[in-house]
Scaffold this motif. Structure first.
Motif, PDB file in Angstrom:
ATOM      1  N   TYR A  29       0.794   5.459   0.477  1.00 27.90           N
ATOM      2  CA  TYR A  29       0.040   6.600   1.003  1.00 27.90           C
ATOM      3  C   TYR A  29       0.655   7.899   0.509  1.00 27.90           C
ATOM      4  O   TYR A  29       1.868   7.995   0.352  1.00 27.90           O
ATOM      5  CB  TYR A  29       0.113   6.637   2.539  1.00 27.90           C
ATOM      6  CG  TYR A  29      -0.529   5.485   3.231  1.00 27.90           C
ATOM      7  CD1 TYR A  29      -1.863   5.530   3.598  1.00 27.90           C
ATOM      8  CD2 TYR A  29       0.201   4.353   3.551  1.00 27.90           C
ATOM      9  CE1 TYR A  29      -2.453   4.479   4.262  1.00 27.90           C
ATOM     10  CE2 TYR A  29      -0.380   3.292   4.208  1.00 27.90           C
ATOM     11  CZ  TYR A  29      -1.704   3.363   4.568  1.00 27.90           C
ATOM     12  OH  TYR A  29      -2.284   2.314   5.211  1.00 27.90           O
ATOM     13  N   GLN A  60      -5.542  12.761   2.580  1.00 33.15           N
ATOM     14  CA  GLN A  60      -4.577  11.813   2.023  1.00 33.15           C
ATOM     15  C   GLN A  60      -5.297  10.812   1.136  1.00 33.15           C
ATOM     16  O   GLN A  60      -6.488  10.604   1.259  1.00 33.15           O
ATOM     17  CB  GLN A  60      -3.801  11.080   3.115  1.00 33.15           C
ATOM     18  CG  GLN A  60      -4.535   9.958   3.804  1.00 33.15           C
ATOM     19  CD  GLN A  60      -3.644   9.203   4.772  1.00 33.15           C
ATOM     20  OE1 GLN A  60      -2.725   9.756   5.332  1.00 33.15           O
ATOM     21  NE2 GLN A  60      -3.942   7.954   4.969  1.00 33.15           N
ATOM     22  N   SER A 115      -4.552   6.804  -0.820  1.00 28.09           N
ATOM     23  CA  SER A 115      -3.684   5.639  -0.877  1.00 28.09           C
ATOM     24  C   SER A 115      -4.225   4.689  -1.931  1.00 28.09           C
ATOM     25  O   SER A 115      -5.396   4.745  -2.313  1.00 28.09           O
ATOM     26  CB  SER A 115      -3.600   4.941   0.482  1.00 28.09           C
ATOM     27  OG  SER A 115      -4.853   4.448   0.867  1.00 28.09           O
ATOM     28  N   GLU A 120       0.846  -1.189   0.000  1.00 26.44           N
ATOM     29  CA  GLU A 120       0.000   0.000   0.000  1.00 26.44           C
ATOM     30  C   GLU A 120       0.884   1.242   0.000  1.00 26.44           C
ATOM     31  O   GLU A 120       1.886   1.312   0.690  1.00 26.44           O
ATOM     32  CB  GLU A 120      -0.907   0.004   1.227  1.00 26.44           C
ATOM     33  CG  GLU A 120      -1.945   1.079   1.194  1.00 26.44           C
ATOM     34  CD  GLU A 120      -3.075   0.839   2.188  1.00 26.44           C
ATOM     35  OE1 GLU A 120      -3.995   1.664   2.186  1.00 26.44           O
ATOM     36  OE2 GLU A 120      -3.044  -0.150   2.934  1.00 26.44           O
TER      37      GLU A 120
END
Length: 89
Positions: free
Chosen positions: A7, A15, A17, A5
């Motif tokens: 971000y 944010q 991701s 993952e």
């Protein structure tokens, strides 16, 4: 399970991701004696957007939107009855 993952915080309270995930799981009968029916494999691709509200020095509230695509395969990497899913968990 393997998961990767990434971000990125693009504003003080926002944010996003995105991720790619591989899951492998044994499948068993629903009734005793629970014989092993095989292996189920799943690939997931998902994206997430989050907005954080700072309520105080100690408390935060985070709203998150997530969409994912799931692809299901048998142990031999052949298709399963349900080929893919766009449903959330």
């Amino acid at each position: 399970m393997l998961n990767h993952e990434v971000y990125h915080k693009f504003a003080p309270n926002q944010q996003y991701s995105y991720a790619l995930s591989y899951r492998r799981q044994n499948v068993y009968d629903e009734k005793a004696p629970y014989h092993n029916e095989g292996v189920e494999q799943e690939f997931r691709l998902y994206g997430r957007y989050a907005y954080t509200f700072k309520l105080s020095e100690r408390w935060k509230w985070k709203n998150t939107l997530r969409q994912e695509f799931r692809k299901f395969l048998l142990q031999t990497f052949t298709r399963q009855k349900r080929i893919f899913s766009l449903e959330p968990d």
